[in-house]
Design a protein around this motif. Sequence first.
Motif, PDB file in Angstrom:
ATOM      1  N   THR A 187      54.278  30.775  18.811  1.00  0.00           N
ATOM      2  CA  THR A 187      52.880  30.120  19.021  1.00  0.00           C
ATOM      3  C   THR A 187      52.844  30.868  20.171  1.00  0.00           C
ATOM      4  N   HIS A 188      50.904  31.075  20.429  1.00  0.00           N
ATOM      5  CA  HIS A 188      50.685  31.598  21.779  1.00  0.00           C
ATOM      6  C   HIS A 188      50.153  30.941  22.463  1.00  0.00           C
ATOM      7  N   GLU A 189      50.137  29.235  22.125  1.00  0.00           N
ATOM      8  CA  GLU A 189      49.751  28.355  23.403  1.00  0.00           C
ATOM      9  C   GLU A 189      50.970  27.848  24.065  1.00  0.00           C
ATOM     10  N   THR A 190      50.858  28.759  24.960  1.00  0.00           N
ATOM     11  CA  THR A 190      51.875  28.473  26.393  1.00  0.00           C
ATOM     12  C   THR A 190      51.529  27.268  26.922  1.00  0.00           C
ATOM     13  N   HIS A 191      51.053  26.642  27.309  1.00  0.00           N
ATOM     14  CA  HIS A 191      50.783  25.555  27.936  1.00  0.00           C
ATOM     15  C   HIS A 191      50.772  24.311  26.787  1.00  0.00           C
ATOM     16  N   PHE A 192      51.020  24.364  25.939  1.00  0.00           N
ATOM     17  CA  PHE A 192      51.795  23.572  24.849  1.00  0.00           C
ATOM     18  C   PHE A 192      53.184  23.390  24.275  1.00  0.00           C
ATOM     19  N   THR A 227      48.537  27.422  14.876  1.00  0.00           N
ATOM     20  CA  THR A 227      46.407  27.169  15.131  1.00  0.00           C
ATOM     21  C   THR A 227      45.945  28.628  15.306  1.00  0.00           C
ATOM     22  N   SER A 228      46.591  29.740  15.201  1.00  0.00           N
ATOM     23  CA  SER A 228      46.209  30.819  15.416  1.00  0.00           C
ATOM     24  C   SER A 228      44.613  31.460  14.463  1.00  0.00           C
ATOM     25  N   THR A 284      42.861  22.841  16.455  1.00  0.00           N
ATOM     26  CA  THR A 284      43.152  23.211  17.549  1.00  0.00           C
ATOM     27  C   THR A 284      44.185  22.324  17.881  1.00  0.00           C
ATOM     28  N   PRO A 290      38.689  26.463  18.891  1.00  0.00           N
ATOM     29  CA  PRO A 290      40.105  25.233  19.247  1.00  0.00           C
ATOM     30  C   PRO A 290      39.588  23.624  19.489  1.00  0.00           C
ATOM     31  N   LEU A 341      47.884  20.716  17.061  1.00  0.00           N
ATOM     32  CA  LEU A 341      48.841  20.656  18.393  1.00  0.00           C
ATOM     33  C   LEU A 341      48.550  18.853  18.403  1.00  0.00           C
ATOM     34  N   GLU A 349      52.444  30.600  13.923  1.00  0.00           N
ATOM     35  CA  GLU A 349      51.127  30.475  14.662  1.00  0.00           C
ATOM     36  C   GLU A 349      50.028  29.959  14.311  1.00  0.00           C
TER      37      GLU A 349
END
Length: 249
Positions: free
Chosen positions: A201-206, A172-173, A180, A177, A184, A170
């Motif tokens: 990660t929870h950054e799904t689009h990334f 960037t948690s 972050t 924003p 990334l 994680e």
Amino acid sequence: MTVMHIEQMKKNFGNNAVLRGITLSVAEGEVLAVLGPSGSGKSTLLRCATFLDHMDSGSIRYFDAPPITFEEGSIQHGDIKKVRHDFGLVFQDFNLFPHWTVWKNITDAPLRVQKRDPALVRKEAGALLEKLNLSDKTDAYPSHLSGGQRQRVAIARALALQPRMLFFDEPTSALDPELTGEILMVIRQLAAENMTMVIVTHETHFAAEVADRAVFMDEGVILEEGPARRLIYHPTENRTKQFLRKLGA
């Protein structure tokens, strides 16, 4: 080439089965995203894979070294020392030494643990600081840095050990924003350089953009895996669909 293979990794905390038989492989140059809700076992998977915690049972093999096998939380076969420098780990809360400068945080382990040539370590550390846009922070202490800068120092520290693969838990948690985006971008650059990475990660689009493959974990098991874009945008398991819908994927 398979650089890491986990076979039937299990981990309990008391009566709580956190990992319930994880089998997972990562290929050289591959970027693997690990997705899942809080409490699904993602961070425990990384901690066991990097020997910060010992799995209760199962095995893990790095590159061409013999597998390291565990039973009842103890090593039965294999030698952690032979593989420890094959990988690096970047934590979500940075884990920098607060009383050390940026320079010492980055150079201490290559000098003191790996006992590498000081001149070469200095040259490589300088190049890493420049690459991560930290050249003007050499003498700064972590408390004087932004969260994004601290995480970039943590990445530089991991890279200074010249690992063959990197784990990110994680990354960037703990950042807002705007910061972050800094991290990334660094990870995106490492992916372009074919660094093997496992990213929780929870950054799904990334993850869909950068990762080659993704796994979705829930309640200590891998429920679904496949190409990252397919899994994130067209999952097949109902639990995966439910989770990703909540994240807006």
